[in-house]
Design a protein around this motif. Structure first.
Motif, PDB file in Angstrom:
ATOM      1  N   ALA A  19       0.837  -1.209   0.000  1.00 19.96           N
ATOM      2  CA  ALA A  19       0.000   0.000   0.000  1.00 19.96           C
ATOM      3  C   ALA A  19       0.868   1.255   0.000  1.00 19.96           C
ATOM      4  N   TRP A  20       1.970   1.231   0.772  1.00 15.84           N
ATOM      5  CA  TRP A  20       2.890   2.370   0.805  1.00 15.84           C
ATOM      6  C   TRP A  20       3.537   2.566  -0.565  1.00 15.84           C
ATOM      7  N   CYS A  21       4.006   1.457  -1.179  1.00 16.86           N
ATOM      8  CA  CYS A  21       4.645   1.542  -2.499  1.00 16.86           C
ATOM      9  C   CYS A  21       3.664   2.018  -3.560  1.00 16.86           C
ATOM     10  N   TYR A  22       2.438   1.544  -3.489  1.00 19.89           N
ATOM     11  CA  TYR A  22       1.400   1.969  -4.437  1.00 19.89           C
ATOM     12  C   TYR A  22       1.163   3.474  -4.311  1.00 19.89           C
ATOM     13  N   ARG A  23       1.061   3.947  -3.082  1.00 19.89           N
ATOM     14  CA  ARG A  23       0.848   5.376  -2.833  1.00 19.89           C
ATOM     15  C   ARG A  23       2.043   6.199  -3.340  1.00 19.89           C
ATOM     16  N   ALA A  24       3.256   5.626  -3.246  1.00 17.68           N
ATOM     17  CA  ALA A  24       4.464   6.295  -3.720  1.00 17.68           C
ATOM     18  C   ALA A  24       4.653   6.148  -5.235  1.00 17.68           C
ATOM     19  N   LYS A  25       3.686   5.484  -5.890  1.00 14.68           N
ATOM     20  CA  LYS A  25       3.670   5.304  -7.349  1.00 14.68           C
ATOM     21  C   LYS A  25       4.829   4.455  -7.868  1.00 14.68           C
ATOM     22  N   HIS A  26       5.206   3.446  -7.098  1.00 13.44           N
ATOM     23  CA  HIS A  26       6.198   2.497  -7.592  1.00 13.44           C
ATOM     24  C   HIS A  26       5.573   1.689  -8.728  1.00 13.44           C
ATOM     25  N   GLU A  27       6.382   1.312  -9.686  1.00 18.06           N
ATOM     26  CA  GLU A  27       5.892   0.613 -10.872  1.00 18.06           C
ATOM     27  C   GLU A  27       5.595  -0.861 -10.618  1.00 18.06           C
ATOM     28  N   ILE A  28       6.471  -1.536  -9.881  1.00 22.50           N
ATOM     29  CA  ILE A  28       6.308  -2.966  -9.607  1.00 22.50           C
ATOM     30  C   ILE A  28       6.660  -3.199  -8.149  1.00 22.50           C
ATOM     31  N   THR A  29       5.830  -3.997  -7.464  1.00 25.06           N
ATOM     32  CA  THR A  29       6.103  -4.395  -6.088  1.00 25.06           C
ATOM     33  C   THR A  29       5.792  -5.879  -5.972  1.00 25.06           C
ATOM     34  N   ALA A  35      15.088 -13.236  -6.973  1.00 25.97           N
ATOM     35  CA  ALA A  35      16.007 -13.146  -8.110  1.00 25.97           C
ATOM     36  C   ALA A  35      16.485 -11.728  -8.403  1.00 25.97           C
ATOM     37  N   VAL A  36      15.961 -10.742  -7.725  1.00 24.56           N
ATOM     38  CA  VAL A  36      16.314  -9.357  -8.054  1.00 24.56           C
ATOM     39  C   VAL A  36      17.686  -8.987  -7.507  1.00 24.56           C
ATOM     40  N   TRP A  37      17.934  -9.312  -6.232  1.00 26.81           N
ATOM     41  CA  TRP A  37      19.214  -8.972  -5.597  1.00 26.81           C
ATOM     42  C   TRP A  37      19.975 -10.190  -5.111  1.00 26.81           C
ATOM     43  N   GLY A  38      19.577 -11.359  -5.519  1.00 28.67           N
ATOM     44  CA  GLY A  38      20.224 -12.582  -5.030  1.00 28.67           C
ATOM     45  C   GLY A  38      19.388 -13.176  -3.921  1.00 28.67           C
ATOM     46  N   PRO A  39      19.760 -12.956  -2.657  1.00 29.62           N
ATOM     47  CA  PRO A  39      18.929 -13.464  -1.561  1.00 29.62           C
ATOM     48  C   PRO A  39      17.543 -12.824  -1.602  1.00 29.62           C
ATOM     49  N   GLU A  40      16.564 -13.568  -1.148  1.00 33.14           N
ATOM     50  CA  GLU A  40      15.168 -13.138  -1.238  1.00 33.14           C
ATOM     51  C   GLU A  40      14.894 -11.898  -0.405  1.00 33.14           C
ATOM     52  N   ALA A  41      14.199 -10.947  -1.022  1.00 34.20           N
ATOM     53  CA  ALA A  41      13.709  -9.772  -0.301  1.00 34.20           C
ATOM     54  C   ALA A  41      12.271 -10.059   0.117  1.00 34.20           C
ATOM     55  N   ASP A  42      11.898  -9.666   1.341  1.00 40.35           N
ATOM     56  CA  ASP A  42      10.508  -9.853   1.769  1.00 40.35           C
ATOM     57  C   ASP A  42       9.574  -9.081   0.849  1.00 40.35           C
ATOM     58  N   VAL A  43       9.987  -7.895   0.426  1.00 42.55           N
ATOM     59  CA  VAL A  43       9.298  -7.131  -0.608  1.00 42.55           C
ATOM     60  C   VAL A  43      10.363  -6.441  -1.448  1.00 42.55           C
ATOM     61  N   ALA A  44      10.242  -6.562  -2.761  1.00 41.06           N
ATOM     62  CA  ALA A  44      11.105  -5.839  -3.705  1.00 41.06           C
ATOM     63  C   ALA A  44      10.216  -4.896  -4.497  1.00 41.06           C
ATOM     64  N   SER A  45      10.671  -3.671  -4.666  1.00 37.29           N
ATOM     65  CA  SER A  45       9.872  -2.689  -5.386  1.00 37.29           C
ATOM     66  C   SER A  45      10.771  -1.833  -6.269  1.00 37.29           C
ATOM     67  N   MET A  46      10.182  -1.301  -7.330  1.00 40.57           N
ATOM     68  CA  MET A  46      10.934  -0.487  -8.284  1.00 40.57           C
ATOM     69  C   MET A  46      10.161   0.790  -8.594  1.00 40.57           C
ATOM     70  N   THR A  47      10.853   1.920  -8.550  1.00 45.98           N
ATOM     71  CA  THR A  47      10.234   3.202  -8.862  1.00 45.98           C
ATOM     72  C   THR A  47      10.179   3.417 -10.375  1.00 45.98           C
ATOM     73  N   LYS A  48       9.512   4.494 -10.792  1.00 53.97           N
ATOM     74  CA  LYS A  48       9.465   4.839 -12.220  1.00 53.97           C
ATOM     75  C   LYS A  48      10.863   5.103 -12.771  1.00 53.97           C
ATOM     76  N   ALA A  49      11.770   5.571 -11.937  1.00 51.50           N
ATOM     77  CA  ALA A  49      13.142   5.836 -12.357  1.00 51.50           C
ATOM     78  C   ALA A  49      13.994   4.557 -12.354  1.00 51.50           C
ATOM     79  N   ARG A  50      13.376   3.402 -12.088  1.00 54.99           N
ATOM     80  CA  ARG A  50      14.020   2.085 -12.042  1.00 54.99           C
ATOM     81  C   ARG A  50      15.043   1.965 -10.913  1.00 54.99           C
ATOM     82  N   LEU A  51      14.763   2.665  -9.816  1.00 55.03           N
ATOM     83  CA  LEU A  51      15.575   2.506  -8.616  1.00 55.03           C
ATOM     84  C   LEU A  51      14.904   1.477  -7.724  1.00 55.03           C
ATOM     85  N   GLY A  52      15.707   0.584  -7.137  1.00 52.71           N
ATOM     86  CA  GLY A  52      15.163  -0.502  -6.339  1.00 52.71           C
ATOM     87  C   GLY A  52      15.044  -0.171  -4.863  1.00 52.71           C
TER      88      GLY A  52
END
Length: 197
Positions: A19-29, A35-52
């Motif tokens: 909900a926080w990421c959605y409100r912040a307009k992240h593109e994918i959560t 597989a994004v950073w190697g070890p599993e993230a409980d939540v991985a999210s990406m902004t419109k600028a493609r910052l993780g």
């Protein structure tokens, strides 16, 4: 916690983070994305600028203390592949940023060992009071999940409170391979949900 609220679980906290990421307009959560950073993230999210953004959820004090041993490199199972390994034992925020920037630039050039751009932002997400004063590494932000009182982000009767914003560690965009890993994670969650219904 309020008696009428459901107990905090990792899945519930993932919903609050979404909900926080959605409100912040992240593109994918994506929850539980490995597989994004190697070890599993409980939540991985990406902004419109493609910052993780990597979110690590800790519901209990014991869980947090085990994570802290990993971050500090004090645990026996620490093998250099832990999600915080790029920043472990960083004495200052400047040191953590320098390590993250170097790793990100090497990944961008295809010359680091794992080939992955580390997250630009690293968050610890906990119940209130789990992280004590002076324990949070400088490279991490802290978000506490508490009963909803006011504000614009809410899920299951809870809200996130940014105790300390996560500092930006670097500006290197996630690689196409990392974006595709997140997309695969979304696809997997969709099909798992369909089979469970």
């Amino acid at each position: 916690m309020d008696a009428d609220l459901p107990p905090l679980t990792e899945a519930l906290v993932q919903d609050v983070v979404y909900a926080w990421c959605y409100r912040a307009k992240h593109e994918i959560t994506v929850p539980n994305c490995g597989a994004v950073w190697g070890p599993e993230a409980d939540v991985a999210s990406m902004t419109k600028a493609r910052l993780g953004h990597a979110f690590e959820i800790k519901i209990s004090r014991a869980d947090w203390l085990a994570e802290l041993r990993h971050i500090r490199g004090d645990c026996r199972c620490h093998d250099g592949r832990h999600r915080c390994a790029k920043f472990a034992r960083a004495e200052t925020l400047a040191d953590a940023k320098a390590r993250a920037e170097e790793t990100a630039r090497m990944a961008e050039a295809g010359s680091n060992c794992c080939g992955l751009v580390p997250p630009s932002y690293f968050w610890m997400v906990t119940a209130p009071g789990i992280v004590k004063e002076g324990e949070l590494p400088e490279f991490a932000g802290l978000m506490e999940i508490e009963p909803y009182r006011h504000g614009i982000v809410r899920a299951h009767g809870y809200m996130p409170r940014e105790v300390r914003p996560a500092p930006r560690l670097h500006r290197v965009k996630l690689l196409d391979s990392q974006l595709l890993a997140m997309a695969r994670g979304v696809t997997l969650r969709y099909w798992q949900h369909g089979r469970a219904a």
